[in-house]
Motif scaffolding. Structure first.
Motif, mmCIF file in Angstrom:
data_model
loop_
_atom_site.group_PDB
_atom_site.id
_atom_site.type_symbol
_atom_site.label_atom_id
_atom_site.label_comp_id
_atom_site.label_asym_id
_atom_site.label_seq_id
_atom_site.Cartn_x
_atom_site.Cartn_y
_atom_site.Cartn_z
ATOM 1 N N PHE A 39 -37.443 4.254 22.036
ATOM 2 C CA PHE A 39 -35.812 4.208 21.813
ATOM 3 C C PHE A 39 -35.478 3.688 20.465
ATOM 4 O O PHE A 39 -35.815 2.442 20.399
ATOM 5 N N GLU A 40 -34.810 4.321 19.691
ATOM 6 C CA GLU A 40 -34.678 4.056 18.251
ATOM 7 C C GLU A 40 -34.177 2.708 17.823
ATOM 8 O O GLU A 40 -34.526 1.895 17.106
ATOM 9 N N PRO A 41 -33.018 2.205 18.651
ATOM 10 C CA PRO A 41 -32.522 1.013 18.198
ATOM 11 C C PRO A 41 -33.471 -0.312 18.954
ATOM 12 O O PRO A 41 -33.285 -1.342 17.951
ATOM 13 N N VAL A 42 -34.215 0.001 19.636
ATOM 14 C CA VAL A 42 -35.210 -0.980 20.192
ATOM 15 C C VAL A 42 -36.474 -1.124 19.097
ATOM 16 O O VAL A 42 -36.770 -2.130 18.574
ATOM 17 N N GLU A 43 -36.923 0.245 18.655
ATOM 18 C CA GLU A 43 -37.947 0.239 17.647
ATOM 19 C C GLU A 43 -37.314 -0.496 16.281
ATOM 20 O O GLU A 43 -38.005 -1.275 15.666
ATOM 21 N N GLU A 44 -36.168 -0.364 15.755
ATOM 22 C CA GLU A 44 -35.541 -0.832 14.743
ATOM 23 C C GLU A 44 -35.573 -2.144 14.853
ATOM 24 O O GLU A 44 -35.759 -2.907 14.010
ATOM 25 N N ALA A 45 -35.269 -2.834 15.953
ATOM 26 C CA ALA A 45 -35.091 -4.249 15.933
ATOM 27 C C ALA A 45 -36.435 -4.856 16.113
ATOM 28 O O ALA A 45 -36.714 -6.072 15.334
ATOM 29 N N VAL A 46 -37.434 -4.292 16.725
ATOM 30 C CA VAL A 46 -38.988 -4.929 16.415
ATOM 31 C C VAL A 46 -39.250 -4.786 14.652
ATOM 32 O O VAL A 46 -39.820 -5.650 14.538
ATOM 33 N N ARG A 47 -38.951 -3.643 14.125
ATOM 34 C CA ARG A 47 -39.462 -3.625 12.759
ATOM 35 C C ARG A 47 -38.734 -4.637 11.963
ATOM 36 O O ARG A 47 -39.299 -5.411 11.203
ATOM 37 N N GLU A 48 -37.355 -4.886 12.382
ATOM 38 C CA GLU A 48 -36.798 -5.853 11.683
ATOM 39 C C GLU A 48 -37.380 -7.466 12.073
ATOM 40 O O GLU A 48 -37.609 -8.445 11.057
ATOM 41 N N SER A 51 -42.601 -12.758 10.840
ATOM 42 C CA SER A 51 -43.931 -13.286 11.636
ATOM 43 C C SER A 51 -43.727 -13.212 13.199
ATOM 44 O O SER A 51 -42.561 -12.671 13.554
ATOM 45 N N PHE A 52 -44.832 -13.524 13.765
ATOM 46 C CA PHE A 52 -44.857 -12.863 15.341
ATOM 47 C C PHE A 52 -44.465 -13.869 16.301
ATOM 48 O O PHE A 52 -44.145 -13.492 17.385
ATOM 49 N N SER A 53 -44.794 -15.079 15.769
ATOM 50 C CA SER A 53 -44.310 -16.151 17.020
ATOM 51 C C SER A 53 -44.344 -17.370 16.427
ATOM 52 O O SER A 53 -45.076 -17.568 15.414
ATOM 53 N N PHE A 54 -43.438 -18.343 16.922
ATOM 54 C CA PHE A 54 -43.298 -19.699 16.172
ATOM 55 C C PHE A 54 -43.629 -20.819 17.346
ATOM 56 O O PHE A 54 -44.336 -21.927 16.897
ATOM 57 N N GLY A 55 -43.677 -20.734 18.485
ATOM 58 C CA GLY A 55 -43.787 -21.609 19.581
ATOM 59 C C GLY A 55 -42.821 -22.638 19.297
ATOM 60 O O GLY A 55 -42.814 -23.754 19.767
ATOM 61 N N ALA A 56 -41.493 -22.289 18.979
ATOM 62 C CA ALA A 56 -40.546 -23.351 18.845
ATOM 63 C C ALA A 56 -39.057 -22.350 19.160
ATOM 64 O O ALA A 56 -38.983 -21.154 19.006
ATOM 65 N N PRO A 57 -38.021 -22.910 19.297
ATOM 66 C CA PRO A 57 -36.781 -22.550 19.588
ATOM 67 C C PRO A 57 -36.247 -21.289 18.360
ATOM 68 O O PRO A 57 -36.504 -21.656 17.365
ATOM 69 N N THR A 58 -35.731 -20.330 19.051
ATOM 70 C CA THR A 58 -35.128 -19.410 17.938
ATOM 71 C C THR A 58 -33.556 -18.838 18.514
ATOM 72 O O THR A 58 -33.236 -19.160 19.648
ATOM 73 N N ARG A 59 -32.739 -18.389 17.419
ATOM 74 C CA ARG A 59 -31.459 -17.984 17.593
ATOM 75 C C ARG A 59 -31.678 -16.947 18.833
ATOM 76 O O ARG A 59 -30.581 -16.858 19.659
ATOM 77 N N LYS A 60 -32.310 -16.038 18.681
ATOM 78 C CA LYS A 60 -32.631 -14.968 19.591
ATOM 79 C C LYS A 60 -32.607 -15.208 21.276
ATOM 80 O O LYS A 60 -32.244 -14.623 22.043
ATOM 81 N N GLU A 61 -33.349 -16.392 21.349
ATOM 82 C CA GLU A 61 -33.504 -16.972 22.760
ATOM 83 C C GLU A 61 -32.022 -17.260 23.423
ATOM 84 O O GLU A 61 -31.726 -17.142 24.370
ATOM 85 N N VAL A 62 -31.605 -17.763 22.424
ATOM 86 C CA VAL A 62 -30.064 -18.424 22.880
ATOM 87 C C VAL A 62 -29.243 -16.894 23.148
ATOM 88 O O VAL A 62 -28.501 -17.021 24.286
ATOM 89 N N GLU A 63 -29.285 -16.083 22.412
ATOM 90 C CA GLU A 63 -28.517 -14.863 22.334
ATOM 91 C C GLU A 63 -28.687 -14.081 23.629
ATOM 92 O O GLU A 63 -28.199 -13.428 24.350
ATOM 93 N N MET A 64 -30.252 -14.234 23.922
ATOM 94 C CA MET A 64 -30.845 -13.302 25.132
ATOM 95 C C MET A 64 -30.022 -14.059 26.333
ATOM 96 O O MET A 64 -29.747 -13.429 27.280
ATOM 97 N N GLY A 111 -40.032 -16.609 25.237
ATOM 98 C CA GLY A 111 -39.114 -16.342 24.269
ATOM 99 C C GLY A 111 -39.437 -15.929 23.114
ATOM 100 O O GLY A 111 -38.971 -16.081 22.008
ATOM 101 N N ASN A 112 -40.621 -15.281 22.998
ATOM 102 C CA ASN A 112 -41.348 -14.696 21.893
ATOM 103 C C ASN A 112 -40.128 -13.798 20.982
ATOM 104 O O ASN A 112 -39.481 -13.052 21.557
ATOM 105 N N PRO A 113 -39.983 -14.499 19.756
ATOM 106 C CA PRO A 113 -38.927 -13.561 18.900
ATOM 107 C C PRO A 113 -38.883 -12.118 18.809
ATOM 108 O O PRO A 113 -38.110 -11.448 18.727
ATOM 109 N N ILE A 114 -40.196 -11.588 18.724
ATOM 110 C CA ILE A 114 -40.250 -10.024 18.627
ATOM 111 C C ILE A 114 -39.916 -9.459 20.214
ATOM 112 O O ILE A 114 -39.175 -8.248 20.278
#
Length: 427
Positions: free
Chosen positions: A68-77, A82-95, A300-303
């Motif tokens: 689905f295009e919006p999901v693909e676009e979100a992944v590309r962005e 980077s692929f993983s941090f092992g640390a907190p991110t904004r996206k986890e809170v939003e999710m 909570g992987n950011p991708i």
């Protein structure tokens, strides 16, 4: 020999059974598994370039179709950072904020990496919160491959379970009680026979793992009442039903609120992710807020969070998605019934929204025992006949189909026509 057949022969020398999840081996339906190269919208494409109309959608999460295009676009962005941090991110809170706002039972939520992790963690949390050891599950409900869930019932509804897989200890089996799905009296008897010992009752509110089996009227409400009266935590495994049967899952659709809810791949847009959540007082027992330990470097992987946010935001903002899913599921079920009637084959179809199963039996299917009355060799022949006609079904009689909004009216008609021809060939 097809490319898929060649790959399967090679895979069997490298991977146990040639697959990384057992149902993929096609043992229940015969033949060799199809190796998928790509997918888009309502279609799968195998390694030989053959196109299939998709009726599984990665076992549920692709509500909007593949890529689905919006999901693909979100992944590309997201992947640029980077692929993983092992640390907190904004996206986890939003999710977390989005899930809490959508799912009725969830006041706090913890991200994990799969539905199996979610159910394992939810059971541990229930035991830690209640100080009790035993759980109740239902025959035919699948909650991942955690030890507590790989238990089969004995000869009766109230029999203690025995391990259903080598490697599961007898002690674990003794702490897992089983009952037939839709049998409220059996559950009440289990609770009465094990006073103040049962931590949780876990179930799929609509079963997808013995085929699609619906709760009978009053069943979920009765479980809620029993659990409340006896201090047992009610856990809804919504890995399949969450965000599919309604925006807020089966609990929204049926108006029954569990204490804890487990969720799966859909909150990652189909990527490897899961979550469990529920009442705040229970979730506050999870480390580091409380004493029940659960952790994960990739949680909570950011991708995955980016993909899931794009998916859930679309579902949240477009209620017409659920109208379309209802219409598509009903049209397909009606078309399948018409084909079955034409060929004179006894059958049962269970359908709710975009989940349905055609059972090769003339008996109502309300639990695992009735599901097992199906003609499995006939289903295997039917499956292969549909595959030959370019329709990709679940390779087991005991699995639900999952429909996406990408399925057009023209494709629905194509599937219905293929179904009638495949039934004639199978017979």
């Amino acid at each position: 020999m097809t490319t898929s057949e060649q790959l399967f022969e090679k895979a069997k020398t490298l991977i146990p059974g040639g697959v990384n999840s057992p149902v993929r081996a096609f043992r229940a339906v015969g033949g060799s598994p199809v190796f998928i190269k790509s997918a888009k919208g309502p279609f799968l494409y195998d390694e030989d370039g053959k196109r299939y109309i998709e009726l599984i959608n990665s076992w549920g999460p692709m509500v909007l179709g593949h890529a689905f295009e919006p999901v693909e676009e979100a992944v590309r962005e997201a992947i640029q950072h980077s692929f993983s941090f092992g640390a907190p991110t904004r996206k986890e809170v939003e999710m977390a904020e989005l899930i809490v706002s959508i799912v009725p039972s969830v006041e706090k939520v913890r991200m994990v990496n799969s539905g199996t992790e979610a159910t394992m963690a939810a059971i541990r949390l229930a035991r830690g919160f209640t100080g009790r050891d035993k759980i109740i599950k239902f025959e035919g409900c699948y909650h991942g491959h955690g030890d507590s869930f790989l238990i089969a019932a004995g000869s009766g509804a109230l029999t203690m379970g025995t391990p259903d897989s080598p490697g599961v200890t007898k002690a674990t089996a003794l702490d897992t009680l089983t009952a037939p799905y839709n049998d409220l009296q059996a559950v009440e008897t289990l609770i009465d026979n094990n006073p103040n010992q049962i931590a949780a009752l876990i179930l799929e509110p609509v079963v997808g793992n013995m085929g699609c089996v619906l709760p009978e009227p009053g069943f979920l409400e009765g479980l809620r009442d029993l659990c409340t009266r006896h201090g047992v935590l009610l856990i809804f495994d919504e890995v399949m039903t969450g965000f599919r049967l309604a925006k807020g899952g089966a609990q929204e659709r049926f108006g029954v609120t569990p204490d804890l809810t487990t969720m799966g791949k859909i909150i990652g847009g189909g990527m490897p992710v899961g979550a469990y959540g529920g009442r705040a007082d229970i979730m506050n027992f999870v480390s580091p807020a409380g004493p029940v330990y659960q952790a994960g470097t990739l949680s909570g992987n950011p991708i995955a969070m980016s993909a899931g946010l794009a998916m859930l935001r679309h579902l949240n903002e477009h209620p017409e998605v659920y109208t379309r899913l209802e219409e598509t599921g009903s049209k397909l079920a009606a078309g399948f019934k018409n084909g079955l009637d034409k060929v004179g084959l006894p059958y049962t179809i269970n359908q709710i929204g975009s989940m349905f199963t055609m059972f090769m039996t003339d008996q109502p299917v309300t639990d695992f025992a009735s599901a097992k009355t199906c003609d499995l060799p006939l289903f295997g022949r039917y499956f292969q006949a549909m595959l030959k006609r370019g329709v990709y079904l679940a390779p087991s009689q005991f699995e639900s189909l999952f429909i996406s909004t990408a399925l057009t009216d023209e494709l629905i008609d194509e599937v219905i026509s293929a179904n009638e021809d495949a039934l004639r060939e199978a017979l």
